[in-house]
Enzyme design. Structure first.
Site, PDB file in Angstrom:
ATOM      1  CE  LYS A 130     -35.159  53.645 -52.922  1.00 31.72           C
ATOM      2  NZ  LYS A 130     -35.460  52.244 -52.456  1.00 31.72           N
ATOM      3  CE1 TYR A 214     -35.936  56.037 -48.258  1.00 35.05           C
ATOM      4  CE2 TYR A 214     -34.893  53.972 -48.889  1.00 35.05           C
ATOM      5  CZ  TYR A 214     -35.982  54.823 -48.924  1.00 35.05           C
ATOM      6  OH  TYR A 214     -37.107  54.476 -49.618  1.00 35.05           O
TER       7      TYR A 214
END
Ligand code: NAD
Length: 362
Positions: A130, A214
């Site tokens: 990611k 996140y």
């Protein structure tokens, strides 16, 4: 399908769409799935490569790097035969290599699309770190290349496999906290100068892409909903050369279809850093700090520590992907999940640029 996988599917069954289950893996099922790590930087060598020792279904069998010295150093350390050590120039020889099933791309995000497409075209399944890629069209290109080659694509959302976060999802979605009234998530740290994270072409963006993802992903997995509108602002310190190309602080609001609103923040000039989320329900409040670290998670409900057995999230994640290759089934963090975060981040950037909320279509 094993119970644990089914449970995670239920917990994480959000808007991301995955293709119908396919069984990809047909060779000797008694052997673990072979992984080659591409990009031998900090995350690969400190977190991912050591975690293979805790894997049941996955084995580190190959290395790809632009630095021959790293190939020899880590090749010796992990007992990788010289025939399975590749440079970016020589990696096309991976085609037909019977040991290597998966290429795990752990380089700067701007390079994920090219390495993913190349690996899929070499006939290998791909696992990408990611953030998946700088743009939605890059993500689509990665998904299409894997689909065309009938290869599985996963994205490194390790929190989807971490026991504290899974327990928090269960608490939020089961009614244990009562009706959720609000949620917020804050992630940031202080970034140094002169690294790829401050170069837009390599990073795709600033703190939002790297660490704010996140906050965003947690708001999505805790709520189990997809936002229909985002509203965001960006603030950069004056005269700080770290933020010539990429953003520092992002403040964003996600409006979900149920009426729930999630607040998120992200930052690159934060000393000390933040790594937390809070979910306020009618009956109880869940607070996680640290929420998404590599370890040392601390989760409370109304101030009382949640009883959770810690696990190796890296090994669990890689093993889940390997099991999908062997047994078929839906991987919990497919390319579509990575693309959805990038889609929302692009809307966050558009909202900050225009000063107006941005609607997200279905
Ligand atoms: P890093 O700088 O430590 O390592 C990057 C590696 O990529 C280096 O070995 C470098 O040589 C190589 N590389 C290949 N092409 C490159 C290029 N064109 N420019 C620069 N380097 C190039 O970075 P990192 O912290 O290991 O991050 C790598 C990837 O892992 C990123 O996508 C990052 O977002 C991701 N990451 C994920 C987590 C997580 O918890 N999931 C944590 C850290 C990093």
């Amino acid at each position: 399908m094993p119970t644990t996988l089914t449970r995670r599917h239920t917990l994480l069954g959000m808007g991301a769409v995955a293709a119908a289950p396919l069984t990809f893996f047909t060779r000797d099922a008694s052997k673990p799935v072979g992984w080659a790590v591409l990009g031998l930087g900090s995350y690969a060598t400190n977190q991912i490569m050591p975690a293979f020792k805790d894997c049941e279904h996955s084995k580190l069998v190959g290395l790809v790097s632009g630095h021959p010295a790293k190939l020899s150093h880590f090749g010796e350390q992990y007992g990788i035969p010289t025939a399975n050590r590749f440079t970016y120039d020589s990696m096309d020889a991976i085609r037909g290599n019977p040991d290597i099933d998966v290429v795990y791309v752990i380089t700067p995000p701007g390079t994920h699309p090219a390495f993913t497409v190349r690996s899929a075209n070499l006939g290998k399944h791909v696992f990408s770190e990611k953030p998946m890629a700088p743009s939605v069209s890059d993500c689509q290109q990665m998904i299409d290349a894997c689909r065309k080659n009938r290869r599985l694509l996963g994205v490194g959302y390790r929190c989807h496999f971490e026991n504290h976060n899974l327990r928090a999802i269960q608490a939020c979605r089961s009614g244990e906290l009562g009706k959720i009234k609000s949620m917020r998530s804050d992630h940031g740290f202080s970034i140094g100068r002169g690294q790829w994270r401050t170069v837009k072409a390599l990073a795709g963006g600033g703190s939002m892409m790297d660490i704010g993802i996140y906050s965003l992903n947690a708001l999505r997995y805790l709520s189990g909903e997809e936002p229909r509108e985002v509203h965001a602002t960006i603030a950069n310190p004056l005269n700080d050369d770290r933020f010539k190309e990429v953003e520092d602080t992002v403040d964003f609001k996600l409006s979900f279809p149920s009426g729930l609103v999630g607040h998120g923040t992200s930052g690159y000039s934060w000393q000390p850093g933040k790594n937390q989320y809070e979910v306020v329900g009618e009956n109880a409040t869940l607070f996680a700090n640290p929420a998404t670290y590599y370890d040392s998670h601390h989760f409370t409900v109304n101030g009382k520590e949640m009883a959770v057995t810690a696990n190796d999230q890296f090994a669990t994640m890689m093993d889940a992907f390997s099991k999908c290759l062997r047994e078929g089934g839906k991987f919990q963090a497919p390319g579509e999940e990575g693309r959805q975060d990038i889609r929302i981040i692009q809307a966050i950037y558009a909202s900050a640029a225009s000063g107006k909320p941005v609607m997200l279509g279905r």
